[in-house]
Design an enzyme around this catalytic site. Sequence first.
Site, PDB file in Angstrom:
ATOM      1  N   ASN A   1      -4.055 -31.782 -49.363  1.00 16.02           N
ATOM      2  CA  ASN A   1      -4.331 -32.037 -47.944  1.00 16.02           C
ATOM      3  C   ASN A   1      -5.501 -31.158 -47.534  1.00 16.02           C
ATOM      4  O   ASN A   1      -5.896 -30.262 -48.276  1.00 16.02           O
ATOM      5  CB  ASN A   1      -3.081 -31.843 -47.071  1.00 16.02           C
ATOM      6  CG  ASN A   1      -2.558 -30.428 -47.129  1.00 16.02           C
ATOM      7  OD1 ASN A   1      -3.312 -29.473 -46.931  1.00 16.02           O
ATOM      8  ND2 ASN A   1      -1.284 -30.274 -47.436  1.00 16.02           N
TER       9      ASN A   1
ATOM     10  N   SER B   1      -2.984 -40.872 -52.428  1.00 18.44           N
ATOM     11  CA  SER B   1      -2.602 -41.486 -51.134  1.00 18.44           C
ATOM     12  C   SER B   1      -1.391 -42.412 -51.183  1.00 18.44           C
ATOM     13  O   SER B   1      -0.966 -42.911 -50.144  1.00 18.44           O
ATOM     14  CB  SER B   1      -3.771 -42.263 -50.488  1.00 18.44           C
ATOM     15  OG  SER B   1      -4.672 -41.384 -49.860  1.00 18.44           O
ATOM     16  N   THR B   2      -0.831 -42.663 -52.386  1.00 20.78           N
ATOM     17  CA  THR B   2       0.251 -43.661 -52.455  1.00 20.78           C
ATOM     18  C   THR B   2       1.648 -43.071 -52.264  1.00 20.78           C
ATOM     19  O   THR B   2       2.649 -43.778 -52.410  1.00 20.78           O
ATOM     20  CB  THR B   2       0.231 -44.442 -53.786  1.00 20.78           C
ATOM     21  OG1 THR B   2       0.558 -43.545 -54.868  1.00 20.78           O
ATOM     22  CG2 THR B   2      -1.114 -45.077 -54.041  1.00 20.78           C
ATOM     23  N   GLY B   3       1.720 -41.768 -51.949  1.00 17.91           N
ATOM     24  CA  GLY B   3       3.013 -41.150 -51.683  1.00 17.91           C
ATOM     25  C   GLY B   3       3.191 -40.965 -50.187  1.00 17.91           C
ATOM     26  O   GLY B   3       3.294 -41.939 -49.426  1.00 17.91           O
TER      27      GLY B   3
ATOM     28  N   ASP C   1       4.218 -36.833 -65.621  1.00 18.80           N
ATOM     29  CA  ASP C   1       3.941 -35.719 -64.723  1.00 18.80           C
ATOM     30  C   ASP C   1       2.553 -35.147 -65.031  1.00 18.80           C
ATOM     31  O   ASP C   1       2.310 -34.660 -66.136  1.00 18.80           O
ATOM     32  CB  ASP C   1       5.041 -34.670 -64.986  1.00 18.80           C
ATOM     33  CG  ASP C   1       4.882 -33.426 -64.149  1.00 18.80           C
ATOM     34  OD1 ASP C   1       3.872 -33.291 -63.427  1.00 18.80           O
ATOM     35  OD2 ASP C   1       5.780 -32.575 -64.232  1.00 18.80           O
ATOM     36  N   ILE C   2       1.672 -35.184 -64.059  1.00 20.54           N
ATOM     37  CA  ILE C   2       0.282 -34.765 -64.290  1.00 20.54           C
ATOM     38  C   ILE C   2       0.166 -33.268 -64.586  1.00 20.54           C
ATOM     39  O   ILE C   2      -0.802 -32.835 -65.215  1.00 20.54           O
ATOM     40  CB  ILE C   2      -0.617 -35.190 -63.097  1.00 20.54           C
ATOM     41  CG1 ILE C   2      -2.087 -35.254 -63.517  1.00 20.54           C
ATOM     42  CG2 ILE C   2      -0.419 -34.269 -61.897  1.00 20.54           C
ATOM     43  CD1 ILE C   2      -2.981 -35.971 -62.528  1.00 20.54           C
TER      44      ILE C   2
ATOM     45  N   TYR D   1       1.147 -40.260 -47.951  1.00 19.42           N
ATOM     46  CA  TYR D   1       0.088 -40.837 -47.113  1.00 19.42           C
ATOM     47  C   TYR D   1       0.191 -42.359 -46.952  1.00 19.42           C
ATOM     48  O   TYR D   1      -0.564 -42.962 -46.188  1.00 19.42           O
ATOM     49  CB  TYR D   1      -1.293 -40.427 -47.619  1.00 19.42           C
ATOM     50  CG  TYR D   1      -1.679 -38.997 -47.256  1.00 19.42           C
ATOM     51  CD1 TYR D   1      -0.811 -38.167 -46.558  1.00 19.42           C
ATOM     52  CD2 TYR D   1      -2.925 -38.461 -47.601  1.00 19.42           C
ATOM     53  CE1 TYR D   1      -1.153 -36.856 -46.220  1.00 19.42           C
ATOM     54  CE2 TYR D   1      -3.273 -37.156 -47.268  1.00 19.42           C
ATOM     55  CZ  TYR D   1      -2.379 -36.358 -46.585  1.00 19.42           C
ATOM     56  OH  TYR D   1      -2.735 -35.067 -46.251  1.00 19.42           O
TER      57      TYR D   1
ATOM     58  N   VAL E   1       2.722 -34.419 -55.326  1.00 22.73           N
ATOM     59  CA  VAL E   1       2.019 -33.941 -56.513  1.00 22.73           C
ATOM     60  C   VAL E   1       1.369 -32.571 -56.254  1.00 22.73           C
ATOM     61  O   VAL E   1       1.295 -31.724 -57.150  1.00 22.73           O
ATOM     62  CB  VAL E   1       1.017 -35.011 -57.019  1.00 22.73           C
ATOM     63  CG1 VAL E   1      -0.163 -35.185 -56.097  1.00 22.73           C
ATOM     64  CG2 VAL E   1       0.563 -34.687 -58.429  1.00 22.73           C
ATOM     65  N   ASP E   2       0.937 -32.353 -55.039  1.00 23.69           N
ATOM     66  CA  ASP E   2       0.336 -31.067 -54.643  1.00 23.69           C
ATOM     67  C   ASP E   2       1.340 -29.923 -54.849  1.00 23.69           C
ATOM     68  O   ASP E   2       1.021 -28.892 -55.470  1.00 23.69           O
ATOM     69  CB  ASP E   2      -0.063 -31.182 -53.160  1.00 23.69           C
ATOM     70  CG  ASP E   2      -0.985 -30.077 -52.690  1.00 23.69           C
ATOM     71  OD1 ASP E   2      -1.334 -29.200 -53.495  1.00 23.69           O
ATOM     72  OD2 ASP E   2      -1.355 -30.094 -51.503  1.00 23.69           O
TER      73      ASP E   2
HETATM   74  P1  ADP Z   1      -0.473 -38.374 -50.919  1.00 18.71           P
HETATM   75  O1  ADP Z   1      -0.217 -37.420 -49.780  1.00 18.71           O
HETATM   76  O2  ADP Z   1      -1.928 -38.452 -51.308  1.00 18.71           O
HETATM   77  O3  ADP Z   1       0.172 -39.701 -50.711  1.00 18.71           O
HETATM   78  P2  ADP Z   1       1.662 -37.600 -52.769  1.00 18.71           P
HETATM   79  O4  ADP Z   1       1.726 -36.372 -53.606  1.00 18.71           O
HETATM   80  O5  ADP Z   1       2.698 -37.767 -51.708  1.00 18.71           O
HETATM   81  O6  ADP Z   1       0.180 -37.625 -52.179  1.00 18.71           O
HETATM   82  O7  ADP Z   1       1.719 -38.868 -53.700  1.00 18.71           O
HETATM   83  C1  ADP Z   1       0.660 -39.315 -54.501  1.00 18.71           C
HETATM   84  C2  ADP Z   1       1.205 -39.893 -55.783  1.00 18.71           C
HETATM   85  O8  ADP Z   1       1.561 -38.814 -56.652  1.00 18.71           O
HETATM   86  C3  ADP Z   1       2.480 -40.725 -55.616  1.00 18.71           C
HETATM   87  O9  ADP Z   1       2.280 -41.966 -56.253  1.00 18.71           O
HETATM   88  C4  ADP Z   1       3.558 -39.927 -56.323  1.00 18.71           C
HETATM   89  O10 ADP Z   1       4.488 -40.782 -56.991  1.00 18.71           O
HETATM   90  C5  ADP Z   1       2.741 -39.156 -57.327  1.00 18.71           C
HETATM   91  N1  ADP Z   1       3.324 -37.921 -57.872  1.00 18.71           N
HETATM   92  C6  ADP Z   1       4.272 -37.101 -57.354  1.00 18.71           C
HETATM   93  N2  ADP Z   1       4.536 -36.077 -58.191  1.00 18.71           N
HETATM   94  C7  ADP Z   1       3.710 -36.249 -59.277  1.00 18.71           C
HETATM   95  C8  ADP Z   1       3.505 -35.554 -60.506  1.00 18.71           C
HETATM   96  N3  ADP Z   1       4.157 -34.426 -60.799  1.00 18.71           N
HETATM   97  N4  ADP Z   1       2.580 -36.046 -61.388  1.00 18.71           N
HETATM   98  C9  ADP Z   1       1.882 -37.168 -61.105  1.00 18.71           C
HETATM   99  N5  ADP Z   1       2.032 -37.862 -59.973  1.00 18.71           N
HETATM  100  C10 ADP Z   1       2.930 -37.421 -59.065  1.00 18.71           C
END
Ligand code: ADP
Length: 177
Positions: free
Chosen positions: A29, A126-128, A15-16, A130, A38-39
Amino acid sequence: MKKLLADKISLLKGDITKVKCDAIVNAANSSLLGGGGVDGAIHRQAGPELLEDCRRVRNAQGGCPTGKAVITVAGKLPAKYVIHTVGPVWRGGASGEESLLRDCYLNSLSLASENGLETVAFPNISTGIYGYPKDKACAVAVSAVNEFLASDTIVKEVVFVCFDDENFRLYQDFIGN
Ligand code: ADP
């Protein structure tokens, strides 16, 4: 290329929002007002100070275009700053997605360097939601970061923080650590 900057690039599964470094990057966004994935996690952990600073940036420059990056405070996060970048939505690959994703990494790192920040952690932009294919996104991310680090003298360490198993495995294979 894989081995070239191995001492400056590392990989973390998790978790970042828990990562203590000079800046974590948010896959934001363009409104900068928070979203899911993640946002959402970053805003939840950081608290209202982060949203307030995002509003300030938004009022000053009207949000953040795709591929660009902005910097804010980090509120209650262990990191010192948050760099918000807006990844491209995957539309099949012929709409400039690769170059925009590359810009996300390069512009985020430029902003870190301009602010004297030495350690930067990235999520898999972008891998979630998007929908960017994870293998393709991994290749773009590693190549952009590697290219940046080869010529920059400020940023000392970049950590790729992979939240899901698939991304973690892809990065392990690609970086080789
Ligand atoms: P985007 O809209 O750019 O695709 P997302 O947040 O939907 O952004 O996903 C981007 C990446 O972040 C995905 O690979 C997802 O698994 C990852 N992610 C989601 N939550 C966390 C977190 N708490 N820490 C790190 N990465 C995360």
